[in-house]
Design a protein around this motif. Structure first.
Motif, short mmCIF file in Angstrom:
data_model
loop_
_atom_site.label_atom_id
_atom_site.label_comp_id
_atom_site.label_asym_id
_atom_site.label_seq_id
_atom_site.Cartn_x
_atom_site.Cartn_y
_atom_site.Cartn_z
N TYR A 185 0.82 -1.21 0.00
CA TYR A 185 0.00 0.00 0.00
C TYR A 185 0.86 1.27 0.00
N ASP A 187 1.45 3.60 2.03
CA ASP A 187 0.81 4.83 2.51
C ASP A 187 1.13 5.11 3.97
N THR A 243 -1.96 3.91 -3.03
CA THR A 243 -2.98 2.86 -2.86
C THR A 243 -3.84 2.68 -4.11
N LEU A 245 -6.18 4.63 -4.85
CA LEU A 245 -7.52 5.06 -4.44
C LEU A 245 -7.62 6.58 -4.54
N TYR A 327 -11.41 9.94 0.45
CA TYR A 327 -10.38 8.99 0.88
C TYR A 327 -10.65 8.52 2.31
N ARG A 331 -10.96 4.58 2.17
CA ARG A 331 -9.73 3.83 2.49
C ARG A 331 -9.94 2.67 3.45
#
Length: 396
Positions: A185, A187, A243, A245, A327, A331
């Motif tokens: 990921y 992040d 990600t 996203l 997000y 997420r």
């Protein structure tokens, strides 16, 4: 005859309690020649379970188109339109799609070079890679060790002029073998997920909504998202988050004045939450990369204002604020324990409820690894329904 439904095999990373109503394998049925009675069972099962798998299928493009169309008989054109104009060649989608000539609603996607395929003498296919879309990328050294990322979490939809397809069908014709990869990921959470090579990863829009805290559920049921015109052209110069996203806030989106001709009336403004036509469940269905604005209705009369976000409503046009809010809501649902990464076999057919899930391609192939899939989804005859007045009162 009653169809046989079997739970999909979940990876050890999955929280099985969150998948009790997600995904089924359908056995003993030929999806290319369904009677009306069997189709009704398939339709209801798809809306109930959001993804259906058929193994060892032989399916012509004509059969795949007919099956997809059966879910929305008034639909006709491919979900992004059948005709590609010069202006849409700027689209981030353009390199990924090759149209089957005699059935333009069916697209050939995959990796490597395919010869003499359904009227295409030669098709050079390229598996979408995070390396060309994300702001950052895994290092070549890590990539060689099998480290990868989600590419782009999305709904199959043009998000301009055309309505989001109800169903997507994906048919695996050539599926290369290879080692599992680790989807990272990147992040700051340390999250990672072991995935089969070239998996299609799915998350449930129902789960995405269900796990939200009260204040974000209230915001979701009261909100609509307005998408940018020609969003795939608009986002093409921009970069995605690690990600997959959503988009980084760098100001790189194409100015509206430089887009292909567009009309305000043809922009799509859709509910954040879509209501399942069979179960009545609410699914959080937003394509975060194309989102440009959020329109929030005020709290309904009698609702508690304590802790409510935007209790008097709002029209949010600041792109960073829009993206940060989406997000925050989306997420949690792509956590490793909530992702179903499908392990493709040749002749797999997957039907998924495009108005009930988000999905993404994952991973990386070498040029020598040939992969060929047929994809079909059709621009719907109507827009998705949002929450009812009763739903809003219940969650606001």
């Amino acid at each position: 005859m009653t169809i046989e439904l079997v739970a999909l095999p979940l990876p050890p990373t999955a929280d099985a309690s969150k998948f009790t109503d997600f995904g089924r394998e359908v056995r003993g049925v030929d999806p290319g020649s369904l009677s009306p009675e069997l189709f009704e069972q398939i339709r209801d099962a798809l809306y109930k379970y959001d993804a259906l798998l058929f193994r060892n299928v032989k399916l012509t493009p004509e059969q795949q188109y007919a099956l997809t169309k059966a879910f929305d008989p008034e639909s006709e054109s491919y979900g992004h339109g059948n005709n590609k104009t010069e202006s849409t060649k700027k689209s981030i989608l353009h390199p990924d799609l090759k149209t089957i000539p005699r059935v333009p609603q069916v697209q050939l996607i995959g990796n490597g070079t395919v010869y003499n395929h359904e009227g295409l003498a030669e098709a050079m296919l390229k598996h979408p890679s995070h390396t060309t879309f994300h702001k950052t990328r895994v290092t070549p050294e890590d990539e060689a060790k099998g480290i990868t990322r989600f590419y782009r979490w999305h709904i199959d939809a043009a998000l301009y002029d055309l309505s989001p397809p109800k169903v997507t069908t994906l048919y695996g014709i050539h599926v290369p073998k290879g080692d599992h990869q680790i989807c990272r990921y990147d992040d700051g959470t340390g999250d990672e997920l072991e995935v089969p090579l070239g998996t299609t990863a799915f998350v449930s829009g129902k789960t995405m909504f269900d796990i939200l805290p009260k204040d974000l559920k209230s915001l979701a049921v009261r909100s609509k998202v307005r998408y940018a015109p020609h969003p795939y052209v608009w986002m093409a110069p921009a970069h995605a988050l690690p990600t997959g996203l959503g988009i980084e806030n760098e100001g790189l989106e194409l100015p509206l004045s430089e887009l292909p001709p567009w009309e305000e009336a043809r922009r799509k403004t859709l509910p954040v939450v879509w209501k399942n036509p069979v179960t009545g469940n609410l699914h959080f269905q937003v394509h975060p990369c194309g989102a440009a604005e959020l329109i929030v209705d005020p709290l309904p009369a009698g609702a508690s204002r304590e802790g409510a976000l935007y209790p008097d409503g709002a029209h949010i046009t600041d792109l960073k604020e829009v993206r940060d809010l989406l997000y925050k809501m989306q997420r949690p649902a792509i956590a490793p324990k909530l992702v179903y990464p499908h392990d493709w076999r040749e002749d797999d057919l997957v039907l998924f409820h495009n108005r009930g899930v988000l999905h993404t391609v994952v991973g990386a192939f070498t040029k020598e690894q040939v992969r060929a899939f047929h994809q079909c989804n059709l621009a719907a005859s109507d827009d998705p329904a949002g929450p009812t007045e009763e739903d809003v009162k219940a969650y606001a």
